[in-house]
Design a protein around this motif. Structure first.
Motif, PDB file in Angstrom:
ATOM      1  N   THR A   1       2.098  10.881 -40.912  1.00 48.48           N
ATOM      2  CA  THR A   1       3.012  11.270 -41.982  1.00 48.48           C
ATOM      3  C   THR A   1       2.598  12.595 -42.596  1.00 48.48           C
ATOM      4  O   THR A   1       3.425  13.455 -42.877  1.00 48.48           O
ATOM      5  CB  THR A   1       3.051  10.170 -43.058  1.00 48.48           C
TER       6      THR A   1
ATOM      7  N   THR B   1       3.533  15.395 -40.291  1.00 48.22           N
ATOM      8  CA  THR B   1       4.978  15.641 -40.300  1.00 48.22           C
ATOM      9  C   THR B   1       5.402  16.353 -41.571  1.00 48.22           C
ATOM     10  O   THR B   1       6.150  17.332 -41.546  1.00 48.22           O
ATOM     11  CB  THR B   1       5.742  14.304 -40.175  1.00 48.22           C
ATOM     12  N   THR B   2       4.921  15.845 -42.708  1.00 49.09           N
ATOM     13  CA  THR B   2       5.285  16.450 -43.984  1.00 49.09           C
ATOM     14  C   THR B   2       4.720  17.860 -44.100  1.00 49.09           C
ATOM     15  O   THR B   2       5.363  18.767 -44.626  1.00 49.09           O
ATOM     16  CB  THR B   2       4.774  15.575 -45.137  1.00 49.09           C
TER      17      THR B   2
ATOM     18  N   ARG C   1       4.202  19.961 -41.707  1.00 48.50           N
ATOM     19  CA  ARG C   1       5.031  20.876 -40.924  1.00 48.50           C
ATOM     20  C   ARG C   1       6.305  21.234 -41.691  1.00 48.50           C
ATOM     21  O   ARG C   1       6.760  22.366 -41.671  1.00 48.50           O
ATOM     22  CB  ARG C   1       5.370  20.241 -39.569  1.00 48.50           C
ATOM     23  N   THR C   2       6.870  20.206 -42.378  1.00 53.68           N
ATOM     24  CA  THR C   2       8.077  20.472 -43.174  1.00 53.68           C
ATOM     25  C   THR C   2       7.780  21.450 -44.296  1.00 53.68           C
ATOM     26  O   THR C   2       8.562  22.346 -44.593  1.00 53.68           O
ATOM     27  CB  THR C   2       8.622  19.148 -43.748  1.00 53.68           C
TER      28      THR C   2
ATOM     29  N   ASN D   1       7.532  24.928 -42.964  1.00 51.50           N
ATOM     30  CA  ASN D   1       8.816  25.500 -42.570  1.00 51.50           C
ATOM     31  C   ASN D   1       9.652  25.900 -43.775  1.00 51.50           C
ATOM     32  O   ASN D   1      10.516  26.761 -43.672  1.00 51.50           O
ATOM     33  CB  ASN D   1       9.599  24.501 -41.710  1.00 51.50           C
ATOM     34  N   THR D   2       9.431  25.217 -44.910  1.00 50.44           N
ATOM     35  CA  THR D   2      10.292  25.462 -46.086  1.00 50.44           C
ATOM     36  C   THR D   2       9.552  26.178 -47.199  1.00 50.44           C
ATOM     37  O   THR D   2      10.040  26.248 -48.311  1.00 50.44           O
ATOM     38  CB  THR D   2      10.834  24.124 -46.629  1.00 50.44           C
TER      39      THR D   2
ATOM     40  N   TRP E   1      12.750  21.321 -50.302  1.00 50.20           N
ATOM     41  CA  TRP E   1      11.939  20.308 -50.982  1.00 50.20           C
ATOM     42  C   TRP E   1      12.825  19.366 -51.785  1.00 50.20           C
ATOM     43  O   TRP E   1      12.712  18.153 -51.697  1.00 50.20           O
ATOM     44  CB  TRP E   1      10.967  21.022 -51.927  1.00 50.20           C
TER      45      TRP E   1
ATOM     46  N   SER F   1      14.983  17.156 -49.578  1.00 50.07           N
ATOM     47  CA  SER F   1      14.202  16.086 -48.955  1.00 50.07           C
ATOM     48  C   SER F   1      13.933  14.966 -49.943  1.00 50.07           C
ATOM     49  O   SER F   1      14.039  13.785 -49.607  1.00 50.07           O
ATOM     50  CB  SER F   1      12.891  16.657 -48.410  1.00 50.07           C
TER      51      SER F   1
ATOM     52  N   ALA G   1      15.056  12.891 -41.201  1.00 51.02           N
ATOM     53  CA  ALA G   1      14.361  12.874 -39.912  1.00 51.02           C
ATOM     54  C   ALA G   1      12.919  13.321 -40.031  1.00 51.02           C
ATOM     55  O   ALA G   1      12.042  12.834 -39.310  1.00 51.02           O
ATOM     56  CB  ALA G   1      15.116  13.758 -38.922  1.00 51.02           C
ATOM     57  N   GLU G   2      12.624  14.236 -40.960  1.00 58.49           N
ATOM     58  CA  GLU G   2      11.271  14.772 -41.023  1.00 58.49           C
ATOM     59  C   GLU G   2      10.249  13.752 -41.509  1.00 58.49           C
ATOM     60  O   GLU G   2       9.042  13.977 -41.385  1.00 58.49           O
ATOM     61  CB  GLU G   2      11.226  16.021 -41.912  1.00 58.49           C
ATOM     62  N   VAL G   3      10.703  12.618 -42.116  1.00 56.79           N
ATOM     63  CA  VAL G   3       9.737  11.636 -42.613  1.00 56.79           C
ATOM     64  C   VAL G   3       9.545  10.487 -41.643  1.00 56.79           C
ATOM     65  O   VAL G   3       8.656   9.663 -41.839  1.00 56.79           O
ATOM     66  CB  VAL G   3      10.178  11.084 -43.984  1.00 56.79           C
TER      67      VAL G   3
END
Length: 633
Positions: free
Chosen positions: A43, A46-47, A49-50, A53-54, A61, A64, A83-85
């Motif tokens: 997790t 994944t977070t 990477r998000t 990207n943002t 933010w 999400s 999807a990102e979580v």
């Protein structure tokens, strides 16, 4: 530069079975996730990477987070999390919890740079006297909101009820011109917020600093509208500042300004009020109009006559009421003429009987003068209109209208067609509205007269209102005689309108009646209301006389079981309260302060230790109530 946290809403606990309790404890879930190393790493990666990207945009933010909230509310079966979580091999509800935990930590830890806000302007100077040290300590005890401790079975014990003494303390402190110490202002405003009966005295005592502090806390916004004591008013000769405060000030400041200007120049106050009258809200016009009660005079009549045409019914009604309180006003004359056509001496009865002919209609002129056309339920129209006409007619005109008789003689006359009750009730309301002590005394009748056979007032509520128009000494003597004749059960409402402290005669009448009830073995809790009033209203000089009543009496045959013990506790509490009140008055004395406090009653429970509130001053500053050698918080 300063920073402020992002304070968007947290996810709700409402969800379907797929996410039951999913976001109710995100921190606890974050702790749980920290133990699951593999899942957490997935997790976090994944977070992370998000986030990468943002970064710098901010909007993803928020989208999400809103997506997590929506999934939690609807349930993951109905709304798939973003999807990102989602992580491989992990159920959607679990992934949602892990993502919520991380987002919660991010939202709490993240800071957004913001421009430094201007510090608030300092509070206006309060030039009142400093509160004596002993009185300040006493105020802290009273504001602790500790009710009197109770013993078994709900009995109050013998300790004073501090919460009931706070209004009296504030009234004396304001009368002696003391300023509230800065450290107690938050507790004082909290007490005023919880108890509306405290607000006038509490806000007056808080002064300009309390009003300044109330602007910084939404929970104290009532002070900005309902208080006048804290307003800082311009000098009398500063016309420009007066105009600016009237046009731009808070409602509380405007009320205080209008009252202050009216006290020194009534004409200037009316001019000030008229300058903005058309643009004021209806509820504000009503409050401003009500402030004219103090110092009401014939010079106010032209303004009040214009208010009779106001678009608000409540404003029109108040204007009519104020005009009817001016016996020489044009409205009072119009009402007197209307009432005279309805009430007079019956010529066929030898001039010894009053005849009544109620109005047959309520025309437009009557309505403009404040007569309400629609009666309440169960009331006839004609009797309703008659009562309003007689109530608004000057009482001074009835002796000449009814054969030159005195008020006592008029009330003794018979009235035809069962109109006596309606007529006498209207005269009672007129006496209260016009503050006519002569008519009030006549309508009350002798204190020993039963209410159902009295000359006018037939209810205790009516008698209490009439008593309020009498001079204080005459009022106290009447109630004392009433207690001697009828006892305490019927006198409770009447005692509430007597001046505090009670006069010697009234205090003795109350104590003697309580003593008689105790000796008769009556239920002591039946007199708890009167005993509570005595604690607040008896003159403390009576304490030595009451000492004899604190012993447990022998219970007579047929007495309530255990009544003697209850009576003993009640009188001990009364004695301890009177002593405390005497000490409070001495502490507020600007000349002397008591050397020490008397020993507490045996059942008094020590005040619990108060947890100090966190400091509200910026780092590196010293609160003004600390001395140079005191450690800063």
């Amino acid at each position: 530069m300063t920073s402020k946290p992002n304070t968007s809403n947290s996810p709700s606990t409402s969800s379907t079975s797929s996410t039951s309790n999913s976001l109710s404890t995100p921190d606890r879930r974050a702790t749980h996730s920290a133990h699951d190393t593999n899942d957490t790493h997935v997790t976090q990666d994944t977070t992370a990477r998000t986030l990468t990207n943002t970064a710098g945009t901010g909007a993803p933010w928020e989208s999400s987070w809103e997506g997590l909230v929506t999934s939690a509310l609807l349930g993951t079966d109905r709304r798939t999390p973003p999807a990102e979580v989602l992580a491989v091999g992990k159920d959607a509800p679990v992934a949602l919890l892990d993502a919520a935990a991380l987002h919660t930590v991010r939202r709490r830890a993240g800071l957004r740079p913001a421009p430094a806000a201007e510090p608030p302007a300092p509070a206006a100077h309060d030039g009142r006297a400093r509160l004596p040290e002993a009185a300040g300590r006493r105020l802290g005890q009273l504001l602790a909101d500790r009710a009197a401790p109770t013993s078994g079975g709900g009995r109050r014990g013998t300790a004073p009820d501090l919460t009931e003494l706070l209004p009296q303390w504030l009234a004396v402190a304001n009368a002696r011109g003391y300023a509230a110490p800065a450290p107690v202002l938050p507790a004082l405003l909290d007490a005023a917020r919880a108890r509306t009966d405290l607000r006038p005295q509490a806000l007056a005592f808080a002064g300009p600093r309390g009003l300044w502090l109330a602007r910084l806390n939404p929970e104290w916004k009532f002070a900005l509208r309902g208080a006048s004591g804290g307003a800082v008013l311009p000098a009398a000769e500063d016309g420009e500042a007066t105009r600016r405060l009237w046009e731009e000030g808070l409602f509380a400041e405007r009320v205080a300004l209008l009252s202050a200007v009216r006290a020194r120049d009534a004409e200037a106050a009316r001019t000030l009020l008229a300058s903005t009258w058309p643009s004021e809200r209806a509820e504000d016009r009503l409050m401003f109009l009500d402030s004219l009660r103090d110092g009401l005079s014939g010079a106010d009549e032209p303004f009040l006559e214009q208010a009779l045409s106001d678009r608000s019914r409540n404003v029109r009604s108040t204007a009519a009421e104020l005009l009817s309180a001016l016996p020489g006003s044009a409205l009072a004359g119009r009402m007197a003429a209307r009432a005279a056509t309805c009430v007079g001496m019956d010529r066929t009865g030898g001039g010894q009987v009053i005849a009544v002919e109620a109005p047959h209609e309520c025309d437009a002129d009557m309505q403009r003068d404040g007569v309400v056309p629609a009666p309440p339920g169960g009331r006839g129209e004609r009797s309703w209109w008659l009562g309003q006409l007689v109530e608004a007619a000057p009482l001074s005109g009835w002796p000449a209208r009814l054969g030159g008789r005195t008020p006592e003689e008029i009330l003794a006359l018979p009235v035809l067609d069962d109109w006596a009750d309606e007529l006498h009730a209207a005269w009672c309301r007129a006496a209260v509205r016009q503050g006519d002590a002569r008519w009030s005394a006549a309508l009350l009748g002798p204190p020993a007269t039963p209410s159902d056979t009295g000359p006018g007032a037939t209810s205790l509520a009516e008698r209490a209102k009439l008593l309020a128009t009498l001079p204080e000494a005459e009022r106290a003597d009447w109630v004392a005689a009433f207690i001697d004749a009828h006892g305490l059960p019927e006198a409770f409402q009447l005692l509430g309108c007597c001046a505090v402290p009670w006069s010697g005669a009234l205090g003795r009448a109350v104590v003697d009646a309580l003593d008689i009830a105790r000796d008769a073995g009556s239920y002591p809790w039946s007199f708890s209301g009167v005993m509570g009033l005595a604690e607040r209203c008896l003159d403390p000089v009576e304490v030595n006389r009451l000492e004899l009543l604190t012993a447990t009496p022998d219970e007579p045959e047929g007495a309530s079981p255990g009544a003697g013990g209850y009576w003993s506790e009640a009188f001990q509490r009364l004695v301890s309260t009177l002593r405390l009140r005497a000490l409070m008055l001495a502490e507020l004395d600007p000349v002397r302060e008591p050397a020490q406090e008397p020993a507490p009653a045996p059942e008094r429970i020590p005040a619990p230790a108060r947890i100090p509130e966190p400091p509200t001053t910026p780092p590196g500053t010293r609160p003004e109530h600390l001395g140079p050698s005191d450690p800063a918080p």
